[in-house]
Motif scaffolding. Sequence first.
Motif: not given
Length: 378
Positions: A211-221
């Motif tokens: 995973a990309c550590l930037v994009h993986d941190e975006f949270k749906g909630a």
Amino acid sequence: MTDVPVRSVAFDLPAVGHPGAVGQAWARVPAPLSAPQRAAAAQRVRALLARENAVLVAHYYVDADIQELAEASGGCVGDSLEMARFGRDHAAATLLVAGVRFMGETAKILSPAKRVLMPDPQATCSLDLGCPAPAFADWCDAHPDRTVVVYANTSAAVKARADWVVTSSIALELIAHLHARGEKILWAPDRHLGRYVQRQTGADMLLWQGACLVHDEFKGAELALMRAEYPDARVLAHPESPASVLAQADVIGSTTQLIEAAHALDTQRLIVATDQGILHKMRQRAPAKTFLAAPTAGDSATCKSCAHCPWMAMNGLAGMIDALEHGANEILLDPDLARRAKAPIDRMLDFADARKRPVRASGDLARDGALFQRVGPA
């Protein structure tokens, strides 16, 4: 640059039997320069570019002043493949690549006779780090009946083991093509992009769990809360983001596609789920619009990246001056490895050319309408 503080960075390091393993790396971000210092350094870089018959190619995620310098000096700002293709086709004998190491390697693969320099070749990528070539080769050997497709965000050694290299803008079409031919896929390294492609195409895919550590941190909630706060906003998301984010996106696309969508969409407020470095180009293309960075780990949590890649931030003007003035930080590849890595890249480019389909958006919304649909090329 030895006096620059070093920051520890955690990243996903999947392995067979240990999909949740975590590795440790580091990043060293140069201290900010004052406005006069930046102006003087930029002027020095431009003089050195001319002296060295060099051109600056920069990624959308590097700092705004570097993007502006690239364009002002006759260089290029783009995604990783566009950077490499621009450098290949430019008359300059030296390419100065502002990005992360796999981008410098890709530039060298497409321009083997040119000198390729970087501000800091230690600037890396969590997707690259999380897919080590030896472990990847073992995985491929364990599935000899599958076609190996790797994302551009990988090392030259991983590309050399692949049948195809893809960018996010052509992944859907290529995988759909391979699926229609009855081929089963080994996909690496980004699991989020892989799942998105798998859902859209129905292809039989085994996914490396990077995973990309930037994009993986975006949270749906958290994104849902922001959308409730700004009900008029449209959401732009890169497909390296988690499924809970992509499910709420109005546009899913590559960096170039998201920039074009930001300009073309009939809305004044946009929430952007990709590296914040892209906001500079979006504001240039649509200065009257408001851009909001998508939320990461929540108000009370810490984050690894806070939506800006720590390794992209390692690119600085001082490093450019050092590279150009002294020939430092040159990217060198074994010629045989580079030739083997070039083959799957050329295969992708030939696939795109045969279908007269660009691997980036053209900028014409009427022509690129399919790019700006949720099921369009990512």
